[in-house]
Design an enzyme around this catalytic site. Structure first.
Site, PDB file in Angstrom:
ATOM      1  N   HIS A   1       0.879  -1.181   0.000  1.00 10.44           N
ATOM      2  CA  HIS A   1       0.000   0.000   0.000  1.00 10.44           C
ATOM      3  C   HIS A   1       0.910   1.223   0.000  1.00 10.44           C
ATOM      4  O   HIS A   1       1.686   1.417  -0.924  1.00 10.44           O
ATOM      5  CB  HIS A   1      -0.926  -0.120   1.219  1.00 10.44           C
ATOM      6  CG  HIS A   1      -2.094   0.815   1.264  1.00 10.44           C
ATOM      7  ND1 HIS A   1      -2.432   1.671   0.258  1.00 10.44           N
ATOM      8  CD2 HIS A   1      -3.031   1.023   2.243  1.00 10.44           C
ATOM      9  CE1 HIS A   1      -3.515   2.366   0.590  1.00 10.44           C
ATOM     10  NE2 HIS A   1      -3.899   2.003   1.804  1.00 10.44           N
TER      11      HIS A   1
ATOM     12  N   LYS B   1       8.243  -8.916  -7.191  1.00 13.83           N
ATOM     13  CA  LYS B   1       7.307  -7.779  -7.309  1.00 13.83           C
ATOM     14  C   LYS B   1       8.113  -6.511  -7.518  1.00 13.83           C
ATOM     15  O   LYS B   1       9.106  -6.289  -6.830  1.00 13.83           O
ATOM     16  CB  LYS B   1       6.530  -7.613  -5.999  1.00 13.83           C
ATOM     17  CG  LYS B   1       5.215  -8.355  -5.945  1.00 13.83           C
ATOM     18  CD  LYS B   1       4.026  -7.431  -6.221  1.00 13.83           C
ATOM     19  CE  LYS B   1       2.805  -8.208  -6.650  1.00 13.83           C
ATOM     20  NZ  LYS B   1       1.952  -8.590  -5.549  1.00 13.83           N
ATOM     21  N   ILE B   2       7.687  -5.664  -8.442  1.00 12.52           N
ATOM     22  CA  ILE B   2       8.370  -4.391  -8.659  1.00 12.52           C
ATOM     23  C   ILE B   2       7.504  -3.314  -8.014  1.00 12.52           C
ATOM     24  O   ILE B   2       6.403  -3.021  -8.495  1.00 12.52           O
ATOM     25  CB  ILE B   2       8.554  -4.082 -10.167  1.00 12.52           C
ATOM     26  CG1 ILE B   2       8.993  -5.332 -10.940  1.00 12.52           C
ATOM     27  CG2 ILE B   2       9.517  -2.922 -10.361  1.00 12.52           C
ATOM     28  CD1 ILE B   2      10.332  -5.902 -10.600  1.00 12.52           C
ATOM     29  N   MET B   3       8.005  -2.750  -6.937  1.00 11.22           N
ATOM     30  CA  MET B   3       7.195  -1.822  -6.162  1.00 11.22           C
ATOM     31  C   MET B   3       6.963  -0.509  -6.927  1.00 11.22           C
ATOM     32  O   MET B   3       7.869  -0.004  -7.583  1.00 11.22           O
ATOM     33  CB  MET B   3       7.860  -1.539  -4.817  1.00 11.22           C
ATOM     34  CG  MET B   3       7.905  -2.768  -3.958  1.00 11.22           C
ATOM     35  SD  MET B   3       6.229  -3.434  -3.731  1.00 11.22           S
ATOM     36  CE  MET B   3       6.575  -4.955  -2.910  1.00 11.22           C
TER      37      MET B   3
ATOM     38  N   HIS C   1      -1.860  -1.931 -10.052  1.00  8.51           N
ATOM     39  CA  HIS C   1      -2.891  -1.378  -9.177  1.00  8.51           C
ATOM     40  C   HIS C   1      -4.062  -2.336  -9.050  1.00  8.51           C
ATOM     41  O   HIS C   1      -4.379  -3.053  -9.999  1.00  8.51           O
ATOM     42  CB  HIS C   1      -3.394  -0.018  -9.701  1.00  8.51           C
ATOM     43  CG  HIS C   1      -4.094   0.741  -8.649  1.00  8.51           C
ATOM     44  ND1 HIS C   1      -5.445   0.621  -8.431  1.00  8.51           N
ATOM     45  CD2 HIS C   1      -3.626   1.581  -7.702  1.00  8.51           C
ATOM     46  CE1 HIS C   1      -5.779   1.371  -7.402  1.00  8.51           C
ATOM     47  NE2 HIS C   1      -4.694   1.964  -6.940  1.00  8.51           N
TER      48      HIS C   1
ATOM     49  N   ASP D   1       2.805   5.952  -6.739  1.00  5.38           N
ATOM     50  CA  ASP D   1       4.006   5.940  -5.898  1.00  5.38           C
ATOM     51  C   ASP D   1       5.311   6.026  -6.668  1.00  5.38           C
ATOM     52  O   ASP D   1       6.314   6.488  -6.135  1.00  5.38           O
ATOM     53  CB  ASP D   1       4.027   4.668  -5.034  1.00  5.38           C
ATOM     54  CG  ASP D   1       2.954   4.708  -3.976  1.00  5.38           C
ATOM     55  OD1 ASP D   1       2.736   5.794  -3.409  1.00  5.38           O
ATOM     56  OD2 ASP D   1       2.316   3.665  -3.736  1.00  5.38           O
TER      57      ASP D   1
HETATM   58  N1  COA Z   1       5.439  -6.392 -10.128  1.00  3.87           N
HETATM   59  C1  COA Z   1       5.430  -7.591 -10.701  1.00  3.87           C
HETATM   60  N2  COA Z   1       4.291  -8.288 -10.952  1.00  3.87           N
HETATM   61  C2  COA Z   1       3.139  -7.697 -10.587  1.00  3.87           C
HETATM   62  C3  COA Z   1       3.083  -6.446 -10.002  1.00  3.87           C
HETATM   63  C4  COA Z   1       4.304  -5.779  -9.765  1.00  3.87           C
HETATM   64  N3  COA Z   1       4.312  -4.581  -9.189  1.00  3.87           N
HETATM   65  N4  COA Z   1       1.792  -6.124  -9.774  1.00  3.87           N
HETATM   66  C5  COA Z   1       1.055  -7.139 -10.192  1.00  3.87           C
HETATM   67  N5  COA Z   1       1.880  -8.099 -10.685  1.00  3.87           N
HETATM   68  C6  COA Z   1       1.465  -9.363 -11.211  1.00  3.87           C
HETATM   69  C7  COA Z   1       0.843 -10.189 -10.106  1.00  3.87           C
HETATM   70  O1  COA Z   1       1.830 -10.930  -9.392  1.00  3.87           O
HETATM   71  C8  COA Z   1      -0.092 -11.063 -10.887  1.00  3.87           C
HETATM   72  O2  COA Z   1       0.647 -12.104 -11.487  1.00  3.87           O
HETATM   73  P1  COA Z   1       0.084 -13.587 -11.493  1.00  3.87           P
HETATM   74  O3  COA Z   1      -1.244 -13.482 -12.217  1.00  3.87           O
HETATM   75  O4  COA Z   1       1.132 -14.357 -12.223  1.00  3.87           O
HETATM   76  O5  COA Z   1      -0.078 -13.971 -10.058  1.00  3.87           O
HETATM   77  C9  COA Z   1      -0.571 -10.148 -11.984  1.00  3.87           C
HETATM   78  O6  COA Z   1       0.439  -9.163 -12.140  1.00  3.87           O
HETATM   79  C10 COA Z   1      -1.882  -9.505 -11.733  1.00  3.87           C
HETATM   80  O7  COA Z   1      -1.860  -8.877 -10.493  1.00  3.87           O
HETATM   81  P2  COA Z   1      -3.132  -8.028 -10.059  1.00  3.87           P
HETATM   82  O8  COA Z   1      -4.269  -8.956  -9.799  1.00  3.87           O
HETATM   83  O9  COA Z   1      -3.327  -6.957 -11.044  1.00  3.87           O
HETATM   84  O10 COA Z   1      -2.634  -7.337  -8.734  1.00  3.87           O
HETATM   85  P3  COA Z   1      -3.420  -7.202  -7.360  1.00  3.87           P
HETATM   86  O11 COA Z   1      -4.700  -6.505  -7.584  1.00  3.87           O
HETATM   87  O12 COA Z   1      -3.447  -8.495  -6.653  1.00  3.87           O
HETATM   88  O13 COA Z   1      -2.428  -6.273  -6.575  1.00  3.87           O
HETATM   89  C11 COA Z   1      -1.071  -4.427  -6.143  1.00  3.87           C
HETATM   90  C12 COA Z   1      -2.375  -4.911  -6.792  1.00  3.87           C
HETATM   91  C13 COA Z   1      -1.010  -2.910  -6.199  1.00  3.87           C
HETATM   92  C14 COA Z   1      -1.021  -4.857  -4.673  1.00  3.87           C
HETATM   93  C15 COA Z   1       0.105  -5.044  -6.928  1.00  3.87           C
HETATM   94  O14 COA Z   1       0.097  -4.560  -8.249  1.00  3.87           O
HETATM   95  C16 COA Z   1       1.432  -4.778  -6.264  1.00  3.87           C
HETATM   96  O15 COA Z   1       1.820  -5.518  -5.351  1.00  3.87           O
HETATM   97  N6  COA Z   1       2.149  -3.717  -6.699  1.00  3.87           N
HETATM   98  C17 COA Z   1       3.393  -3.354  -6.072  1.00  3.87           C
HETATM   99  C18 COA Z   1       3.139  -2.591  -4.780  1.00  3.87           C
HETATM  100  C19 COA Z   1       2.637  -1.209  -5.027  1.00  3.87           C
HETATM  101  O16 COA Z   1       3.169  -0.478  -5.865  1.00  3.87           O
HETATM  102  N7  COA Z   1       1.619  -0.824  -4.258  1.00  3.87           N
HETATM  103  C20 COA Z   1       1.055   0.528  -4.323  1.00  3.87           C
HETATM  104  C21 COA Z   1      -0.327   0.458  -4.853  1.00  3.87           C
HETATM  105  S1  COA Z   1      -0.955   2.075  -5.175  1.00  3.87           S
END
Ligand code: COA
Length: 375
Positions: free
Chosen positions: A222, A255-257, A261, A312
């Site tokens: 988050h 995961k790439i932070m 979304h 972010d």
């Molecule tokens: N880096 C790498 N892979 C990512 C990713 C990332 N930042 N975000 C999503 N994915 C991948 C997931 O692992 C998933 O892969 P899979 O189907 O092989 O398991 C796929 O993309 C789809 O993910 P999705 O369902 O869209 O994500 P979510 O709704 O479960 O999670 C977040 C949303 C924001 C938690 C997620 O994108 C994430 O962890 N991002 C990084 C943290 C971040 O920037 N958070 C701030 C949010 S404003």
């Protein structure tokens, strides 16, 4: 428009968990609206304090209301001695999110919300004093100084930078802070806001709601993502190095932070806005690495995974160019999102039923309790 994903599965995705008049995400305009106003227009035209007022009262203030509101906030920047005493005891290696969590909770002891009629006052006090809590602790624990938190800066963003750097910020830096605070102010039923609403639904006090929300925002999935993004990009020596690093991380399924979304599916409307400011700051700073690295990350992530930077990612470089230490990134999010959280608390209270979902049971079948000697 940034369409919302079709959502199914775990994490309550796709479930409507309540109603709100505060915000839409992925539904209209560029993809994010506050009380009907598009985020891109708000970011262009208003001060953060106007957005804070909008969320608290449902309408933008007129000039008289804005002047009164800002004067009240300005008069509420001081810290009670008991709160200063607590902050001075928190070690320098504490995470500033934990400091804010404690600061908010302590404030709730010293200046409790005696009844819901006190809510507006308590909200204004939190908006005004969170930067003071954060910087008083930071400067005391890191620089050994007891700063005066009652600056005369016209805005919360400038006040924050002034306390951090001991001097009033430039116009550019004040503007970036203003925009950043607007972008982070509200985002519908995200995890921390939902935390606040769940707490509010028990008819708890507003400091408990916000303390819980701060804890929820702290996690790297988050709010913590902006700090994690900074750690990632600052280790990259060049755009080519960024490409290589990301390809390796993606191959390892890391995961790439700062990317992706839970609701937006093609872009985060806040990214466009902060990216522009990051570019301007990079030029002013004389940066020839971090911004380029960030842009290459964006290109690689879209090319390889169709993932886009969320709010972010470019915040990381923007904050860095303004001399803000990485560990203060997520707390800035708190300074802003407290406006959204508290607006949701008021909304929940106005039409409340305790939030109490059910669970699918996956444990053992019913069974007798064995005697201690038989276990
Ligand atoms: N880096 C790498 N892979 C990512 C990713 C990332 N930042 N975000 C999503 N994915 C991948 C997931 O692992 C998933 O892969 P899979 O189907 O092989 O398991 C796929 O993309 C789809 O993910 P999705 O369902 O869209 O994500 P979510 O709704 O479960 O999670 C977040 C949303 C924001 C938690 C997620 O994108 C994430 O962890 N991002 C990084 C943290 C971040 O920037 N958070 C701030 C949010 S404003």
């Amino acid at each position: 428009m940034a369409d919302a994903k079709v959502l199914t599965g775990a994490g309550l995705r796709g479930q409507v968990a309540g109603q709100t008049a505060l915000c839409t995400v992925g539904k209209s305009g560029t993809g994010l609206t506050y009380c009907g106003y598009d985020i891109s227009e708000l970011a262009d035209k208003v001060q953060f304090e106007e957005v804070a007022y909008l969320l608290a009262h449902g309408e933008l203030p007129n000039s008289e209301q804005l002047a009164g509101y800002k004067a009240r906030l300005l008069g509420m920047r001081g810290l009670p001695q008991a709160l200063k005493d607590v902050l001075e005891r928190i070690p320098a290696d504490a995470h500033p999110m934990d400091v804010l969590r404690t600061g908010c909770s302590m404030l709730g002891n010293l200046e409790p919300e005696h009844s819901f009629a006190d809510a507006d006052h308590a909200i204004e006090r939190m908006i005004a004093v969170f930067p003071s809590i954060l910087l008083y602790w930071y400067r005391f624990s890191h620089d050994g100084v007891r700063i005066n938190t009652e600056t005369a800066d016209d805005s919360i963003g400038a006040h924050f930078l002034h306390m951090l750097h001991d001097k009033a910020p430039s116009k550019l830096h004040s503007e970036v802070m203003n925009t950043s605070l607007i972008l982070y102010a509200e985002h519908e039923f995200n995890a921390s806001t939902f935390t606040a609403r769940v707490c509010a639904s028990t008819l708890s006090d507003i400091h408990s709601c916000v303390t819980g929300a701060i804890g929820s925002l702290r996690g790297p999935l988050h709010g913590g993502a902006n700090e994690a993004a900074m750690e990632l990009i600052e280790a990259m020596r060049s755009a080519d190095d960024a490409e290589q690093t990301l390809m390796g991380m993606l191959a390892r399924k890391d995961k790439i932070m700062g990317f992706g979304h839970a609701i937006y599916k093609e872009f985060d409307p806040r990214n466009d806005v902060i990216k522009k400011w990051s570019k301007k700051l990079a030029e002013e700073f004389g940066d020839s690495r971090l911004y380029d690295v960030s842009v290459r990350c964006e290109d690689v992530m879209w090319r390889e995974k169709k993932l886009f930077p969320n709010a972010d990612f470019f915040h990381a470089s923007a904050y860095h160019f303004m001399g803000i230490p990485t560990k203060l990134f997520t707390p800035i999010f708190v300074m802003s999102r407290v406006t959204g959280w508290t607006a949701h608390v008021k909304e929940q209270r106005a039409n409340n039923r305790i939030i109490r979902p059910s669970a699918d049971y996956t444990g053992p079948e019913p069974r007798p309790v064995p005697a201690l000697s038989e276990r």
